[in-house]
Design an enzyme around this catalytic site. Structure first.
Site, mmCIF file in Angstrom:
data_model
loop_
_atom_site.group_PDB
_atom_site.id
_atom_site.type_symbol
_atom_site.label_atom_id
_atom_site.label_comp_id
_atom_site.label_asym_id
_atom_site.label_seq_id
_atom_site.Cartn_x
_atom_site.Cartn_y
_atom_site.Cartn_z
ATOM 1 N N SER A 142 43.743 97.800 53.848
ATOM 2 C CA SER A 142 43.028 96.538 54.074
ATOM 3 C C SER A 142 43.790 95.717 55.101
ATOM 4 O O SER A 142 44.971 95.979 55.374
ATOM 5 C CB SER A 142 42.972 95.759 52.754
ATOM 6 O OG SER A 142 42.411 94.482 52.932
ATOM 7 N N TYR A 155 46.253 92.649 44.577
ATOM 8 C CA TYR A 155 45.443 93.407 45.544
ATOM 9 C C TYR A 155 46.281 93.733 46.782
ATOM 10 O O TYR A 155 46.320 94.883 47.240
ATOM 11 C CB TYR A 155 44.196 92.598 45.920
ATOM 12 C CG TYR A 155 43.263 93.317 46.876
ATOM 13 C CD1 TYR A 155 42.363 94.274 46.418
ATOM 14 C CD2 TYR A 155 43.282 93.044 48.239
ATOM 15 C CE1 TYR A 155 41.500 94.937 47.295
ATOM 16 C CE2 TYR A 155 42.434 93.698 49.127
ATOM 17 C CZ TYR A 155 41.543 94.646 48.650
ATOM 18 O OH TYR A 155 40.699 95.307 49.516
HETATM 19 N N1 LIG Z 1 34.748 94.653 51.927
HETATM 20 C C1 LIG Z 1 35.863 94.252 52.471
HETATM 21 O O1 LIG Z 1 35.936 93.148 53.057
HETATM 22 C C2 LIG Z 1 37.084 95.117 52.433
HETATM 23 C C3 LIG Z 1 38.181 94.737 53.212
HETATM 24 C C4 LIG Z 1 39.318 95.511 53.187
HETATM 25 C C5 LIG Z 1 39.356 96.671 52.422
HETATM 26 N N2 LIG Z 1 38.284 97.011 51.679
HETATM 27 C C6 LIG Z 1 38.386 98.234 50.882
HETATM 28 O O2 LIG Z 1 37.307 99.091 51.189
HETATM 29 C C7 LIG Z 1 37.059 99.960 50.086
HETATM 30 C C8 LIG Z 1 35.569 99.976 49.789
HETATM 31 O O3 LIG Z 1 35.182 98.704 49.304
HETATM 32 P P1 LIG Z 1 33.783 98.025 49.654
HETATM 33 O O4 LIG Z 1 34.083 96.789 50.377
HETATM 34 O O5 LIG Z 1 32.846 99.010 50.217
HETATM 35 O O6 LIG Z 1 33.355 97.557 48.180
HETATM 36 P P2 LIG Z 1 32.141 97.955 47.236
HETATM 37 O O7 LIG Z 1 32.382 97.216 45.968
HETATM 38 O O8 LIG Z 1 30.849 97.769 47.927
HETATM 39 O O9 LIG Z 1 32.378 99.523 47.006
HETATM 40 C C9 LIG Z 1 33.460 100.003 46.243
HETATM 41 C C10 LIG Z 1 32.971 101.202 45.422
HETATM 42 O O10 LIG Z 1 34.097 101.711 44.674
HETATM 43 C C11 LIG Z 1 33.603 102.057 43.374
HETATM 44 N N3 LIG Z 1 34.675 102.078 42.394
HETATM 45 C C12 LIG Z 1 35.301 101.028 41.804
HETATM 46 N N4 LIG Z 1 36.201 101.474 40.909
HETATM 47 C C13 LIG Z 1 36.145 102.833 40.942
HETATM 48 C C14 LIG Z 1 36.837 103.855 40.250
HETATM 49 N N5 LIG Z 1 37.747 103.583 39.303
HETATM 50 N N6 LIG Z 1 36.543 105.144 40.550
HETATM 51 C C15 LIG Z 1 35.603 105.437 41.466
HETATM 52 N N7 LIG Z 1 34.896 104.511 42.136
HETATM 53 C C16 LIG Z 1 35.173 103.222 41.875
HETATM 54 C C17 LIG Z 1 32.581 100.972 43.057
HETATM 55 O O11 LIG Z 1 31.709 101.365 42.011
HETATM 56 C C18 LIG Z 1 31.884 100.807 44.402
HETATM 57 O O12 LIG Z 1 30.770 101.661 44.516
HETATM 58 C C19 LIG Z 1 37.928 99.438 48.940
HETATM 59 O O13 LIG Z 1 39.099 100.227 48.839
HETATM 60 C C20 LIG Z 1 38.279 98.036 49.388
HETATM 61 O O14 LIG Z 1 39.485 97.577 48.811
HETATM 62 C C21 LIG Z 1 37.145 96.268 51.675
#
Ligand SMILES: NC(=O)c1ccc[n+]([C@@H]2O[C@H](COP(=O)([O-])OP(=O)(O)OC[C@H]3O[C@@H](n4cnc5c(N)ncnc54)[C@H](O)[C@@H]3O)[C@@H](O)[C@H]2O)c1
Length: 275
Positions: A142, A155
Protein backbone atom coordinates in the site's frame (compact mmCIF):
# COMPACT_ATOMS: atom_id res chain seq x y z
CA UNK A 1 6.93 -11.99 -18.11
CA UNK A 2 6.62 -11.00 -21.73
CA UNK A 3 3.65 -13.16 -22.67
CA UNK A 4 0.54 -13.73 -20.55
CA UNK A 5 -1.33 -15.92 -23.03
CA UNK A 6 -2.03 -19.37 -21.57
CA UNK A 7 -0.48 -18.63 -18.16
CA UNK A 8 -2.17 -19.82 -14.97
CA UNK A 9 -2.84 -16.83 -12.70
CA UNK A 10 -3.88 -17.09 -9.04
CA UNK A 11 -5.64 -14.07 -7.50
CA UNK A 12 -6.71 -13.97 -3.84
CA UNK A 13 -9.41 -11.58 -2.64
CA UNK A 14 -10.84 -11.65 -6.16
CA UNK A 15 -14.45 -11.16 -5.02
CA UNK A 16 -14.22 -7.37 -5.10
CA UNK A 17 -12.17 -4.30 -5.99
CA UNK A 18 -8.59 -4.56 -7.20
CA UNK A 19 -8.57 -8.37 -7.12
CA UNK A 20 -11.69 -8.65 -9.29
CA UNK A 21 -10.47 -6.05 -11.83
CA UNK A 22 -7.02 -7.67 -12.03
CA UNK A 23 -8.49 -11.15 -12.51
CA UNK A 24 -10.77 -9.85 -15.29
CA UNK A 25 -7.89 -8.10 -17.06
CA UNK A 26 -5.61 -11.14 -16.85
CA UNK A 27 -8.42 -13.28 -18.29
CA UNK A 28 -8.76 -10.79 -21.16
CA UNK A 29 -5.02 -11.21 -21.77
CA UNK A 30 -5.47 -14.95 -22.15
CA UNK A 31 -4.59 -16.22 -18.65
CA UNK A 32 -6.49 -19.05 -16.97
CA UNK A 33 -7.73 -17.68 -13.65
CA UNK A 34 -7.72 -19.44 -10.26
CA UNK A 35 -9.64 -17.01 -8.09
CA UNK A 36 -10.47 -17.15 -4.40
CA UNK A 37 -12.06 -15.10 -1.63
CA UNK A 38 -13.81 -15.53 1.73
CA UNK A 39 -16.81 -13.82 0.17
CA UNK A 40 -18.38 -16.62 -1.90
CA UNK A 41 -21.07 -14.38 -3.43
CA UNK A 42 -18.61 -11.74 -4.63
CA UNK A 43 -16.33 -14.45 -5.94
CA UNK A 44 -19.12 -16.05 -7.99
CA UNK A 45 -19.90 -12.65 -9.53
CA UNK A 46 -16.26 -12.30 -10.58
CA UNK A 47 -16.26 -15.83 -12.02
CA UNK A 48 -19.44 -15.07 -13.98
CA UNK A 49 -17.93 -11.84 -15.36
CA UNK A 50 -14.82 -13.71 -16.52
CA UNK A 51 -16.82 -16.57 -18.07
CA UNK A 52 -19.22 -14.17 -19.79
CA UNK A 53 -16.20 -12.56 -21.45
CA UNK A 54 -14.99 -15.99 -22.64
CA UNK A 55 -12.37 -16.57 -19.94
CA UNK A 56 -11.46 -19.79 -18.12
CA UNK A 57 -11.86 -19.69 -14.35
CA UNK A 58 -11.65 -21.90 -11.24
CA UNK A 59 -13.23 -20.46 -8.09
CA UNK A 60 -12.61 -21.50 -4.49
CA UNK A 61 -13.74 -20.06 -1.19
CA UNK A 62 -10.50 -19.53 0.70
CA UNK A 63 -9.42 -17.71 3.84
CA UNK A 64 -5.83 -16.61 3.18
CA UNK A 65 -5.17 -16.52 6.94
CA UNK A 66 -5.68 -20.31 7.09
CA UNK A 67 -2.22 -21.69 6.31
CA UNK A 68 -3.28 -25.32 5.80
CA UNK A 69 -6.13 -24.25 3.51
CA UNK A 70 -3.77 -22.13 1.37
CA UNK A 71 -1.38 -25.09 0.95
CA UNK A 72 -4.29 -27.41 0.08
CA UNK A 73 -5.49 -24.81 -2.42
CA UNK A 74 -2.05 -24.68 -4.09
CA UNK A 75 -2.28 -28.47 -4.56
CA UNK A 76 -5.76 -28.08 -6.05
CA UNK A 77 -4.50 -25.53 -8.60
CA UNK A 78 -1.57 -27.80 -9.49
CA UNK A 79 -3.89 -30.80 -9.98
CA UNK A 80 -6.31 -28.80 -12.12
CA UNK A 81 -3.88 -26.87 -14.30
CA UNK A 82 -0.39 -28.19 -13.64
CA UNK A 83 0.74 -25.29 -11.46
CA UNK A 84 0.62 -21.50 -11.25
CA UNK A 85 2.73 -19.05 -13.26
CA UNK A 86 1.44 -15.83 -11.68
CA UNK A 87 0.40 -15.44 -8.02
CA UNK A 88 -1.27 -12.24 -6.86
CA UNK A 89 -1.59 -12.07 -3.09
CA UNK A 90 -4.19 -9.33 -2.97
CA UNK A 91 -6.71 -10.21 -0.21
CA UNK A 92 -6.65 -7.57 2.49
CA UNK A 93 -8.61 -5.77 5.18
CA UNK A 94 -8.39 -2.32 6.78
CA UNK A 95 -8.59 -1.17 10.35
CA UNK A 96 -8.79 2.41 11.61
CA UNK A 97 -8.08 2.50 15.31
CA UNK A 98 -5.61 4.49 17.45
CA UNK A 99 -2.88 2.39 19.10
CA UNK A 100 -4.19 3.06 22.62
CA UNK A 101 -7.49 1.41 21.64
CA UNK A 102 -6.06 -1.53 19.69
CA UNK A 103 -6.36 -4.94 21.28
CA UNK A 104 -4.38 -8.02 20.28
CA UNK A 105 -7.37 -9.58 18.54
CA UNK A 106 -7.43 -6.60 16.14
CA UNK A 107 -3.66 -6.78 15.54
CA UNK A 108 -3.89 -10.49 14.84
CA UNK A 109 -6.90 -10.09 12.52
CA UNK A 110 -5.05 -7.55 10.34
CA UNK A 111 -1.71 -9.35 10.38
CA UNK A 112 -3.19 -12.82 9.78
CA UNK A 113 -4.80 -11.59 6.56
CA UNK A 114 -2.59 -8.76 5.28
CA UNK A 115 0.81 -10.18 6.20
CA UNK A 116 0.49 -13.91 6.85
CA UNK A 117 -1.94 -14.27 3.92
CA UNK A 118 0.81 -12.93 1.65
CA UNK A 119 3.45 -15.17 3.23
CA UNK A 120 1.26 -18.30 2.99
CA UNK A 121 0.37 -17.57 -0.65
CA UNK A 122 4.00 -16.98 -1.58
CA UNK A 123 5.37 -20.06 0.21
CA UNK A 124 2.61 -22.41 -0.92
CA UNK A 125 2.97 -21.54 -4.62
CA UNK A 126 6.76 -21.03 -4.72
CA UNK A 127 7.62 -24.63 -5.73
CA UNK A 128 5.16 -24.38 -8.66
CA UNK A 129 6.56 -21.01 -9.75
CA UNK A 130 10.16 -22.23 -9.57
CA UNK A 131 9.26 -25.38 -11.54
CA UNK A 132 7.73 -23.43 -14.45
CA UNK A 133 9.53 -21.71 -17.32
CA UNK A 134 8.57 -18.25 -15.98
CA UNK A 135 6.90 -17.08 -12.81
CA UNK A 136 5.75 -13.84 -11.24
CA UNK A 137 4.62 -12.96 -7.71
CA UNK A 138 2.63 -9.79 -7.01
CA UNK A 139 2.18 -8.92 -3.36
CA UNK A 140 -0.11 -6.01 -2.61
CA UNK A 141 1.28 -3.60 -0.04
CA UNK A 142 0.00 0.00 0.00
CA UNK A 143 0.92 3.66 0.02
CA UNK A 144 0.54 2.91 3.75
CA UNK A 145 3.51 0.56 3.34
CA UNK A 146 5.57 3.67 2.50
CA UNK A 147 4.26 6.11 5.14
CA UNK A 148 2.84 5.86 8.65
CA UNK A 149 -0.60 7.36 9.28
CA UNK A 150 -2.42 8.11 12.57
CA UNK A 151 -5.10 5.50 13.43
CA UNK A 152 -3.54 3.10 10.89
CA UNK A 153 -0.66 1.64 12.93
CA UNK A 154 -1.77 -1.99 12.57
CA UNK A 155 -2.64 -1.63 8.88
CA UNK A 156 0.56 0.32 8.10
CA UNK A 157 2.71 -2.15 10.04
CA UNK A 158 1.19 -5.06 8.08
CA UNK A 159 1.82 -3.29 4.77
CA UNK A 160 5.38 -2.21 5.72
CA UNK A 161 5.95 -5.89 6.58
CA UNK A 162 4.72 -6.95 3.13
CA UNK A 163 7.07 -4.44 1.54
CA UNK A 164 10.04 -5.73 3.59
CA UNK A 165 9.13 -9.29 2.63
CA UNK A 166 8.86 -8.36 -1.05
CA UNK A 167 12.13 -6.46 -1.20
CA UNK A 168 14.05 -9.21 0.60
CA UNK A 169 12.55 -11.94 -1.55
CA UNK A 170 13.40 -9.97 -4.70
CA UNK A 171 17.08 -10.29 -3.80
CA UNK A 172 16.69 -14.03 -3.21
CA UNK A 173 14.94 -14.58 -6.54
CA UNK A 174 17.69 -12.84 -8.47
CA UNK A 175 19.02 -15.24 -11.08
CA UNK A 176 15.87 -17.38 -11.10
CA UNK A 177 13.05 -17.25 -13.63
CA UNK A 178 10.67 -15.94 -10.95
CA UNK A 179 10.16 -12.20 -10.46
CA UNK A 180 8.29 -10.20 -7.86
CA UNK A 181 6.42 -6.90 -7.91
CA UNK A 182 5.62 -4.96 -4.74
CA UNK A 183 2.43 -2.95 -5.34
CA UNK A 184 1.71 0.28 -3.44
CA UNK A 185 -1.70 1.70 -4.32
CA UNK A 186 -2.91 5.09 -3.15
CA UNK A 187 -6.66 5.58 -2.79
CA UNK A 188 -8.50 3.09 -5.02
CA UNK A 189 -12.28 3.32 -5.18
CA UNK A 190 -13.21 -0.07 -3.68
CA UNK A 191 -15.17 -1.50 -0.77
CA UNK A 192 -12.16 -1.59 1.59
CA UNK A 193 -13.09 1.38 3.80
CA UNK A 194 -16.75 0.36 4.07
CA UNK A 195 -15.68 -3.18 5.07
CA UNK A 196 -13.10 -1.93 7.59
CA UNK A 197 -13.07 -2.22 11.37
CA UNK A 198 -13.26 1.34 12.60
CA UNK A 199 -13.22 3.31 15.82
CA UNK A 200 -11.55 6.58 14.72
CA UNK A 201 -10.08 7.96 11.51
CA UNK A 202 -6.72 9.70 10.90
CA UNK A 203 -8.41 13.02 11.81
CA UNK A 204 -9.46 11.55 15.20
CA UNK A 205 -13.19 11.68 14.36
CA UNK A 206 -15.34 8.73 15.48
CA UNK A 207 -17.49 8.82 12.38
CA UNK A 208 -17.20 5.81 10.11
CA UNK A 209 -19.75 7.07 7.56
CA UNK A 210 -17.83 10.36 7.31
CA UNK A 211 -14.51 8.52 6.98
CA UNK A 212 -15.90 6.27 4.23
CA UNK A 213 -17.19 9.39 2.41
CA UNK A 214 -13.77 11.07 2.76
CA UNK A 215 -12.10 7.88 1.48
CA UNK A 216 -14.42 7.83 -1.55
CA UNK A 217 -13.46 11.45 -2.32
CA UNK A 218 -9.77 10.69 -1.89
CA UNK A 219 -9.89 7.43 -3.88
CA UNK A 220 -9.04 9.00 -7.23
CA UNK A 221 -8.07 5.78 -9.02
CA UNK A 222 -10.48 3.08 -10.21
CA UNK A 223 -9.84 -0.64 -9.61
CA UNK A 224 -9.63 -1.05 -13.39
CA UNK A 225 -6.84 1.56 -13.61
CA UNK A 226 -5.05 -0.17 -10.73
CA UNK A 227 -5.38 -3.51 -12.55
CA UNK A 228 -3.83 -2.01 -15.73
CA UNK A 229 -0.76 -0.96 -13.77
CA UNK A 230 -0.47 -4.27 -11.93
CA UNK A 231 -0.63 -6.24 -15.18
CA UNK A 232 1.86 -3.88 -16.81
CA UNK A 233 4.13 -4.44 -13.79
CA UNK A 234 4.03 -8.19 -14.50
CA UNK A 235 4.69 -7.72 -18.22
CA UNK A 236 7.59 -5.32 -17.65
CA UNK A 237 8.90 -7.01 -14.52
CA UNK A 238 8.70 -3.78 -12.50
CA UNK A 239 10.00 -4.29 -8.94
CA UNK A 240 7.79 -1.59 -7.37
CA UNK A 241 4.49 -0.31 -8.75
CA UNK A 242 3.13 2.82 -7.06
CA UNK A 243 -0.46 3.41 -8.18
CA UNK A 244 -2.15 6.80 -8.42
CA UNK A 245 -0.84 10.36 -8.45
CA UNK A 246 -1.69 10.63 -4.72
CA UNK A 247 0.61 7.71 -3.89
CA UNK A 248 3.34 8.98 -6.22
CA UNK A 249 3.18 12.46 -4.65
CA UNK A 250 3.10 11.28 -1.02
CA UNK A 251 5.80 8.68 -1.75
CA UNK A 252 8.04 11.46 -3.07
CA UNK A 253 7.33 13.67 -0.04
CA UNK A 254 8.30 10.76 2.24
CA UNK A 255 11.62 10.34 0.44
CA UNK A 256 12.36 14.09 0.72
CA UNK A 257 11.08 14.48 4.31
CA UNK A 258 11.40 11.00 5.85
CA UNK A 259 10.55 12.24 9.36
CA UNK A 260 8.74 15.46 8.46
CA UNK A 261 5.88 14.37 6.23
CA UNK A 262 3.28 14.18 9.02
CA UNK A 263 2.61 17.96 9.05
CA UNK A 264 1.89 18.00 5.31
CA UNK A 265 -0.24 14.90 5.64
CA UNK A 266 -2.27 16.46 8.48
CA UNK A 267 -3.04 19.54 6.37
CA UNK A 268 -4.09 17.31 3.47
CA UNK A 269 -6.40 15.21 5.72
CA UNK A 270 -7.92 18.35 7.26
CA UNK A 271 -8.67 19.73 3.81
CA UNK A 272 -10.32 16.44 2.87
CA UNK A 273 -12.54 16.26 5.96
CA UNK A 274 -13.61 19.94 5.42
CA UNK A 275 -14.63 19.35 1.79
N1 LIG B 1 -8.52 0.45 -1.97
C1 LIG B 1 -7.44 1.09 -1.61
O1 LIG B 1 -7.42 2.34 -1.53
C2 LIG B 1 -6.18 0.33 -1.31
C3 LIG B 1 -5.00 1.07 -1.14
C4 LIG B 1 -3.84 0.40 -0.86
C5 LIG B 1 -3.83 -0.99 -0.78
N2 LIG B 1 -4.98 -1.67 -0.94
C6 LIG B 1 -4.91 -3.13 -0.83
O2 LIG B 1 -5.46 -3.72 -1.99
C7 LIG B 1 -5.93 -5.03 -1.68
C8 LIG B 1 -7.32 -5.21 -2.26
O3 LIG B 1 -8.22 -4.36 -1.56
P1 LIG B 1 -9.44 -3.61 -2.26
O4 LIG B 1 -9.20 -2.18 -2.10
O5 LIG B 1 -9.71 -4.18 -3.59
O6 LIG B 1 -10.59 -3.97 -1.20
P2 LIG B 1 -11.94 -4.80 -1.32
O7 LIG B 1 -12.51 -4.81 0.06
O8 LIG B 1 -12.78 -4.30 -2.43
O9 LIG B 1 -11.41 -6.26 -1.70
C9 LIG B 1 -10.70 -7.06 -0.77
C10 LIG B 1 -11.16 -8.51 -0.94
O10 LIG B 1 -10.39 -9.32 -0.02
C11 LIG B 1 -11.30 -10.28 0.52
N3 LIG B 1 -10.82 -10.79 1.80
C12 LIG B 1 -10.85 -10.18 3.01
N4 LIG B 1 -10.36 -11.02 3.95
C13 LIG B 1 -10.02 -12.17 3.31
C14 LIG B 1 -9.46 -13.39 3.75
N5 LIG B 1 -9.19 -13.64 5.04
N6 LIG B 1 -9.22 -14.35 2.82
C15 LIG B 1 -9.53 -14.15 1.52
N7 LIG B 1 -10.08 -13.02 1.06
C16 LIG B 1 -10.32 -12.04 1.95
C17 LIG B 1 -12.61 -9.52 0.68
O11 LIG B 1 -13.71 -10.40 0.83
C18 LIG B 1 -12.65 -8.70 -0.60
O12 LIG B 1 -13.31 -9.39 -1.63
C19 LIG B 1 -5.85 -5.16 -0.16
O13 LIG B 1 -4.68 -5.88 0.19
C20 LIG B 1 -5.73 -3.72 0.30
O14 LIG B 1 -5.09 -3.61 1.55
C21 LIG B 1 -6.15 -1.04 -1.22
Amino acid sequence: MTTLQGRVAVVTGAGSGIGRATAQLLAQRGCKLAISDVNAAGLSETAELIQAAGGEVLQHTLDVADRAAVYAYADTVAEAWGGANIVINNAGVALAQPVKELNYADWEWVFNINFWGVVHGTHAFMPQLLAGEAGHIVNISSLFGLIGVPSQAAYCASKFAVRGFNESLRGELDGTQVNITSVHPGGIDTNIAAASRFTAGPDGKRDKAGAVKAFKQAAITSPEQAAQQIVQGIERNTPRVVIGRDAKFVGTVERLLPTGYHGLLRRYLNKLSES
